[in-house]
Scaffold this motif. Sequence first.
Motif, PDB file in Angstrom:
ATOM      1  N   MET A  25       0.814  -1.214   0.000  1.00 56.22           N
ATOM      2  CA  MET A  25       0.000   0.000   0.000  1.00 56.22           C
ATOM      3  C   MET A  25       0.852   1.272   0.000  1.00 56.22           C
ATOM      4  O   MET A  25       0.360   2.362   0.294  1.00 56.22           O
ATOM      5  CB  MET A  25      -0.941   0.000   1.206  1.00 56.22           C
ATOM      6  CG  MET A  25      -2.070  -1.004   1.119  1.00 56.22           C
ATOM      7  SD  MET A  25      -3.116  -0.811  -0.350  1.00 56.22           S
ATOM      8  CE  MET A  25      -4.205   0.512   0.202  1.00 56.22           C
ATOM      9  N   SER A  28      -0.490   4.299  -1.753  1.00 56.42           N
ATOM     10  CA  SER A  28      -1.761   4.921  -1.370  1.00 56.42           C
ATOM     11  C   SER A  28      -1.531   6.228  -0.616  1.00 56.42           C
ATOM     12  O   SER A  28      -0.959   6.229   0.472  1.00 56.42           O
ATOM     13  CB  SER A  28      -2.554   3.942  -0.499  1.00 56.42           C
ATOM     14  OG  SER A  28      -3.721   4.555  -0.024  1.00 56.42           O
ATOM     15  N   TYR A  88      -7.093  -2.476   8.296  1.00 58.68           N
ATOM     16  CA  TYR A  88      -6.307  -2.122   7.103  1.00 58.68           C
ATOM     17  C   TYR A  88      -5.175  -3.117   6.885  1.00 58.68           C
ATOM     18  O   TYR A  88      -4.825  -3.433   5.750  1.00 58.68           O
ATOM     19  CB  TYR A  88      -5.765  -0.692   7.199  1.00 58.68           C
ATOM     20  CG  TYR A  88      -6.865   0.327   7.082  1.00 58.68           C
ATOM     21  CD1 TYR A  88      -7.692   0.347   5.964  1.00 58.68           C
ATOM     22  CD2 TYR A  88      -7.120   1.247   8.097  1.00 58.68           C
ATOM     23  CE1 TYR A  88      -8.734   1.244   5.853  1.00 58.68           C
ATOM     24  CE2 TYR A  88      -8.153   2.154   7.993  1.00 58.68           C
ATOM     25  CZ  TYR A  88      -8.958   2.151   6.876  1.00 58.68           C
ATOM     26  OH  TYR A  88      -9.990   3.040   6.776  1.00 58.68           O
ATOM     27  N   THR A  92      -4.987  -5.540   3.622  1.00 57.69           N
ATOM     28  CA  THR A  92      -3.941  -5.189   2.648  1.00 57.69           C
ATOM     29  C   THR A  92      -2.646  -5.990   2.805  1.00 57.69           C
ATOM     30  O   THR A  92      -1.798  -5.942   1.917  1.00 57.69           O
ATOM     31  CB  THR A  92      -3.531  -3.703   2.774  1.00 57.69           C
ATOM     32  OG1 THR A  92      -2.865  -3.500   4.030  1.00 57.69           O
ATOM     33  CG2 THR A  92      -4.726  -2.785   2.686  1.00 57.69           C
ATOM     34  N   GLN A 144      -3.702   5.974   6.345  1.00 53.64           N
ATOM     35  CA  GLN A 144      -4.270   4.624   6.198  1.00 53.64           C
ATOM     36  C   GLN A 144      -4.702   4.131   7.573  1.00 53.64           C
ATOM     37  O   GLN A 144      -4.774   2.929   7.830  1.00 53.64           O
ATOM     38  CB  GLN A 144      -3.252   3.663   5.577  1.00 53.64           C
ATOM     39  CG  GLN A 144      -2.803   4.121   4.182  1.00 53.64           C
ATOM     40  CD  GLN A 144      -2.003   3.078   3.431  1.00 53.64           C
ATOM     41  OE1 GLN A 144      -2.330   1.900   3.462  1.00 53.64           O
ATOM     42  NE2 GLN A 144      -0.956   3.510   2.758  1.00 53.64           N
ATOM     43  N   LEU A 432      -8.001   1.695  -0.553  1.00 50.88           N
ATOM     44  CA  LEU A 432      -7.870   1.495   0.889  1.00 50.88           C
ATOM     45  C   LEU A 432      -9.227   1.240   1.535  1.00 50.88           C
ATOM     46  O   LEU A 432      -9.375   0.349   2.383  1.00 50.88           O
ATOM     47  CB  LEU A 432      -7.226   2.742   1.509  1.00 50.88           C
ATOM     48  CG  LEU A 432      -7.035   2.688   3.017  1.00 50.88           C
ATOM     49  CD1 LEU A 432      -5.860   1.783   3.364  1.00 50.88           C
ATOM     50  CD2 LEU A 432      -6.813   4.080   3.599  1.00 50.88           C
TER      51      LEU A 432
END
Lengths: 498, 245
Positions: A25, A28, A88, A92, A144, A432
């Motif tokens: 990630m 992101s 998260y 992810t 995030q 996300l």
Amino acid sequence: MAKPDFEIPELKLDTEVPALKEGTMAHSSPFIAKPEHQEPLGFPGELVEDWHDRAIGKMGDLLGKYRGLQVYLDSCVKCGSCTDKCHYFLGTSDPKNMPVGRQDLLRKVYRRYFTFAGKYFPWLVGAEDLTRETLDEWYSYYHQCSQCRRCSVFCPYGIDTAEISMAAREILDDVGMGQKYCNEIIAKVFRIGNNLGLPEPALADTLEGLEEDVLEDDGVDVKYPLDVKGADILLVTPSADFFAEPHVDGLIGYGKVFHEAGLSWTLSSHASEAANFGMFIGSYENMRNVSMRIREAALDLGVKRIVFGECGHAWRVAYSFLNTLAGPFDFLDPKYPVPQHILEVTHDLIQRDAIKLDPSANDDMILTFHDSCNVARATRMGPKPGGQFTIPREVIKASVNRFVDMAPETIHDSTYCCGGGGGLLTDDLMELRVKGAVPRMDALKRVIEEDGVTHMAAICAICKSQFTKVLPYYGMGMDMIVSVHQLVSNAIVLGAKK
Amino acid sequence: MTFLFATLFYISLGVLIVGVALKIRQYWKTPAPLKIPTMPAPTTQAGVVFRMAREVILFESLFRSTKWTWMFGWMFHFGLLLAFVRHLRYVMSPDFILWPLINNWLVQFAGQYASLMILFGLLGLLARRIFVDRVRYISAPSDYLMLILLLVITVSGIMMSFVTPIDIVSLKAFMMDLITLDSGHELPVSVPLVIHLGLVALLALIFPFSKLLHAPGLFFSPSRNQVDNPRERRHISDWAKKLES
Ligand code: SF4
Ligand code: SF4
């Protein structure tokens, strides 16, 4: 729904802890705030020249102002207990989305500049210099975190990554790297009074429309008053309630409850927003400035009570912080807590038999309930600890005949965030948001398959918007999400108590 | 050797006490401007004491989270407590009022076998750190070294307890000299003893600069030590109050 440019996770009935995949990630990042979003909040418009010294200076400043931050940065023993608790991370597999992984991004710099071990033996304790890359990494991974506090529940020292995220965002704001979504919205509240930028005439118009709708549907003249001086109750609700679906059905419900109980109430155009994004960016000053509007409206309208509509982080700021930020509220009626949640009001009316509900009105649905993270882990309802779990459920059960809870490790104070909280409810973070919803989607899927659940009730404007948007990615209908007061609205028998 | 160890002991004890006191002072003086207990939280001060006691004695949050880490962690800490109590015998005069409480069969026996509990707990924690990918990812060299340090202290202690007993009488004479600021008694010569004492002194030295601060930290953690009463009592810090004028 646009075709996503990322892979949509496959749902399991029980969320699995994934093996680590580093960097999944790292790309992101939300849009950076422009100068016009930064400056009204008192932050520099763009990255300042001396960002390094300024960031370290700000960190020192915050360490001196927030005991939590200081204690949390010192106390982590890297036990790993929090590592599999963040939605998260579960969605992810990125190790920097493990709560302690996220904390360490700030902690490594803290150690380098503020601790003996980090100054003299950085390699030993994983301390690192603050570089330009660090700032980008903070910007990415501290956006995030939805500040949901699930990690804090399971940490042996209560280390709350939300507090660390807030501090990191405040440092970023202070060097000129703010997040567009949050800061633009806060500026809008200062300018107009709510997140959506609805001016007074638009509000009045919307409310009039609601009155017409209710009159047409139920044949009862329920009022949705705005800026009425001398009303008893000031209702402060998230501005999404004015027109988003299913939020507005909740607002219709609040009005019916007040109407049926014969309570005098009003909305305010000055404080037409319960949300307070000042919390998300960790800025006490901005959070206070937003909150002060509520105090001003209450004084100006001369109300006796303040009641908040359905919203998670708003209820946190209201329940836990409002008295601190904008109190004391000694000018209000001392018989009532300040502020109250609309569910406390409705629950009390049901208990006292002051409103009548006919649950068969909702017989086309089988309900489950999503505990909002902020309500569950940062607030209370009613006089007893845990009222934030029982009161919404009791109101739902009084309004519907069929209710099923999701798996115990996904509700109450173990609830998972919807995936869009903490200032992340923006289209530039869609990947996300979809992935962060995995644990909740897993649990929901299970009750759909095993218990035939058809709808999930929520008490937060962000949860409602997030689910409405994300459910279709998982092949579920966006209209599965309902407001709790929408259920009340369907079930309430108007005129029964006259 | 005796002189060296005596000096080392005074220095490390001094650093431990002053260092931790300064940290506690820092925590104490830093305000917590907002009410942030992790809910549901107790609504009274007594309730907070009870919540804290459950955390300190039972590691409640850790128990809810991961049973393995809880088991290893709790065995280690509880074993450490028992071993610590047993060690008081070496620094207490038999005239002291608490002597019978320490110098009895039960405390000595439990303290001695607690060392095995400590060993087991530490090995479990080390194994988790090495074999669970998530825990490995968050571990810095200091996290392994801390466990190894504790392991060597434990093993050297076990050696003296179970394998090659040392001259306890001389050791105690040496320790009592340290306490009474006296001299004359030599530290008995023994490799495990030198390792054991040297590393304990090292542990005390690094305590205030390391993650061992989790011990005082827990008591100051706002998410655990705050009362849930923000609507009833206005909570405001000094720096926040200044914004009001
Ligand atoms: S606060 Fe919530 S989103 Fe942030 S790290 Fe903790 S569990 Fe994850
Ligand atoms: S649970 Fe707490 S102490 Fe353990 S690794 Fe996570 S933040 Fe650190």
